[in-house]
Design a protein around this motif. Structure first.
Motif, PDB file in Angstrom:
ATOM      1  N   ARG A 267      38.222  44.659  34.747  1.00  0.00           N
ATOM      2  CA  ARG A 267      38.251  43.564  35.779  1.00  0.00           C
ATOM      3  C   ARG A 267      39.177  43.681  36.703  1.00  0.00           C
ATOM      4  NH1 ARG A 267      38.122  41.260  30.835  1.00  0.00           N
ATOM      5  NH2 ARG A 267      37.254  40.111  29.849  1.00  0.00           N
ATOM      6  N   VAL A 268      40.427  44.381  36.839  1.00  0.00           N
ATOM      7  CA  VAL A 268      40.999  44.633  38.115  1.00  0.00           C
ATOM      8  C   VAL A 268      40.068  45.881  38.359  1.00  0.00           C
ATOM      9  CG1 VAL A 268      42.835  45.709  38.893  1.00  0.00           C
ATOM     10  CG2 VAL A 268      43.048  43.695  37.133  1.00  0.00           C
ATOM     11  N   ARG A 269      39.930  47.016  38.663  1.00  0.00           N
ATOM     12  CA  ARG A 269      40.222  47.660  39.060  1.00  0.00           C
ATOM     13  C   ARG A 269      38.365  47.344  39.287  1.00  0.00           C
ATOM     14  NH1 ARG A 269      40.364  53.373  35.601  1.00  0.00           N
ATOM     15  NH2 ARG A 269      42.056  53.021  35.974  1.00  0.00           N
ATOM     16  N   ASP A 270      37.056  46.929  39.398  1.00  0.00           N
ATOM     17  CA  ASP A 270      35.822  46.888  39.258  1.00  0.00           C
ATOM     18  C   ASP A 270      36.210  46.353  40.907  1.00  0.00           C
ATOM     19  OD1 ASP A 270      35.074  48.852  38.239  1.00  0.00           O
ATOM     20  OD2 ASP A 270      34.161  47.068  36.338  1.00  0.00           O
ATOM     21  N   LEU A 271      36.828  45.396  41.366  1.00  0.00           N
ATOM     22  CA  LEU A 271      37.147  44.282  42.377  1.00  0.00           C
ATOM     23  C   LEU A 271      37.250  45.316  43.362  1.00  0.00           C
ATOM     24  CD1 LEU A 271      40.456  42.223  40.901  1.00  0.00           C
ATOM     25  CD2 LEU A 271      37.871  41.642  41.708  1.00  0.00           C
ATOM     26  N   GLU A 272      36.235  45.028  44.094  1.00  0.00           N
ATOM     27  CA  GLU A 272      36.128  45.548  45.864  1.00  0.00           C
ATOM     28  C   GLU A 272      37.652  45.426  46.811  1.00  0.00           C
ATOM     29  OE1 GLU A 272      33.848  46.811  49.204  1.00  0.00           O
ATOM     30  OE2 GLU A 272      33.447  45.751  47.087  1.00  0.00           O
ATOM     31  N   GLY A 273      37.441  46.304  47.160  1.00  0.00           N
ATOM     32  CA  GLY A 273      39.449  47.434  47.871  1.00  0.00           C
ATOM     33  C   GLY A 273      40.054  47.419  47.211  1.00  0.00           C
ATOM     34  N   VAL A 274      40.164  47.448  45.093  1.00  0.00           N
ATOM     35  CA  VAL A 274      41.308  48.606  45.069  1.00  0.00           C
ATOM     36  C   VAL A 274      40.851  49.951  45.164  1.00  0.00           C
ATOM     37  CG1 VAL A 274      41.661  49.246  42.341  1.00  0.00           C
ATOM     38  CG2 VAL A 274      41.294  46.418  43.351  1.00  0.00           C
ATOM     39  N   ALA A 275      41.739  50.345  44.920  1.00  0.00           N
ATOM     40  CA  ALA A 275      41.205  52.752  45.574  1.00  0.00           C
ATOM     41  C   ALA A 275      42.329  52.923  43.810  1.00  0.00           C
ATOM     42  CB  ALA A 275      42.324  52.971  46.568  1.00  0.00           C
TER      43      ALA A 275
ATOM     44  N   GLU B 144      46.494  41.172  50.553  1.00  0.00           N
ATOM     45  CA  GLU B 144      46.586  39.743  50.489  1.00  0.00           C
ATOM     46  C   GLU B 144      45.289  38.815  49.810  1.00  0.00           C
ATOM     47  OE1 GLU B 144      48.003  37.146  54.167  1.00  0.00           O
ATOM     48  OE2 GLU B 144      49.476  38.757  54.780  1.00  0.00           O
ATOM     49  N   ASP B 145      43.555  39.360  50.509  1.00  0.00           N
ATOM     50  CA  ASP B 145      42.452  39.009  50.299  1.00  0.00           C
ATOM     51  C   ASP B 145      42.489  39.338  48.679  1.00  0.00           C
ATOM     52  OD1 ASP B 145      41.676  38.091  52.454  1.00  0.00           O
ATOM     53  OD2 ASP B 145      40.649  40.428  53.258  1.00  0.00           O
ATOM     54  N   LEU B 146      42.290  40.811  47.785  1.00  0.00           N
ATOM     55  CA  LEU B 146      42.518  40.648  46.305  1.00  0.00           C
ATOM     56  C   LEU B 146      43.476  40.195  45.869  1.00  0.00           C
ATOM     57  CD1 LEU B 146      42.229  44.316  46.547  1.00  0.00           C
ATOM     58  CD2 LEU B 146      40.725  42.425  45.772  1.00  0.00           C
ATOM     59  N   LEU B 147      44.719  39.592  45.698  1.00  0.00           N
ATOM     60  CA  LEU B 147      45.803  39.319  45.879  1.00  0.00           C
ATOM     61  C   LEU B 147      45.098  37.860  44.418  1.00  0.00           C
ATOM     62  CD1 LEU B 147      48.924  39.319  44.786  1.00  0.00           C
ATOM     63  CD2 LEU B 147      49.541  37.131  46.355  1.00  0.00           C
ATOM     64  N   ALA B 148      44.385  37.336  45.304  1.00  0.00           N
ATOM     65  CA  ALA B 148      43.228  35.910  44.572  1.00  0.00           C
ATOM     66  C   ALA B 148      43.011  36.557  43.285  1.00  0.00           C
ATOM     67  CB  ALA B 148      43.244  34.580  45.451  1.00  0.00           C
ATOM     68  N   ALA B 149      42.535  37.166  43.695  1.00  0.00           N
ATOM     69  CA  ALA B 149      41.059  38.121  42.316  1.00  0.00           C
ATOM     70  C   ALA B 149      41.810  38.480  41.886  1.00  0.00           C
ATOM     71  CB  ALA B 149      40.226  38.926  43.288  1.00  0.00           C
ATOM     72  N   VAL B 150      43.137  39.213  41.850  1.00  0.00           N
ATOM     73  CA  VAL B 150      43.214  39.920  40.250  1.00  0.00           C
ATOM     74  C   VAL B 150      44.283  38.675  39.562  1.00  0.00           C
ATOM     75  CG1 VAL B 150      45.923  41.039  39.702  1.00  0.00           C
ATOM     76  CG2 VAL B 150      43.850  42.812  41.967  1.00  0.00           C
ATOM     77  N   ARG B 151      45.319  37.200  40.080  1.00  0.00           N
ATOM     78  CA  ARG B 151      45.389  36.710  40.002  1.00  0.00           C
ATOM     79  C   ARG B 151      44.633  36.129  38.563  1.00  0.00           C
ATOM     80  NH1 ARG B 151      49.478  34.264  43.965  1.00  0.00           N
ATOM     81  NH2 ARG B 151      51.154  35.730  43.397  1.00  0.00           N
ATOM     82  N   GLU B 152      42.919  35.504  39.037  1.00  0.00           N
ATOM     83  CA  GLU B 152      42.279  34.541  38.624  1.00  0.00           C
ATOM     84  C   GLU B 152      41.426  35.512  37.244  1.00  0.00           C
ATOM     85  OE1 GLU B 152      39.624  33.229  41.185  1.00  0.00           O
ATOM     86  OE2 GLU B 152      40.710  32.134  42.234  1.00  0.00           O
TER      87      GLU B 152
END
Length: 76
Positions: A59-67, A16-24
């Protein structure tokens, strides 16, 4: 125009936390939380395959919490 679908596996409890970051993230046109092997599926688009892959890699792969991510380029 190139379209791709990106499957994103997240660290437990981070979807849920990552969803907004991915969308942006630049190049992402849609993103949704899903049930199954991956936690988020996102649609990306760009002028060239490189543009889409660059969006995912930087962008996406470097987001905190992406495994993990898997990218599927549309062939149609």
């Amino acid at each position: 125009m190139v379209t791709a679908f990106i499957m994103i596996k997240t660290v437990a409890g981070k979807s849920e936390d990552l969803l907004a970051a991915v969308r942006e993230s630049e190049g992402i046109t849609e993103a949704h939380i899903v049930a199954g092997q991956y936690d988020i599926i996102a649609e990306a688009s760009g002028e060239e395959v490189y543009d889409v892959m660059h969006s995912v890699a930087t962008r996406v792969r470097d987001l905190e919490g992406v495994a993990d991510t898997r990218t599927y380029i549309c062939l149609e």
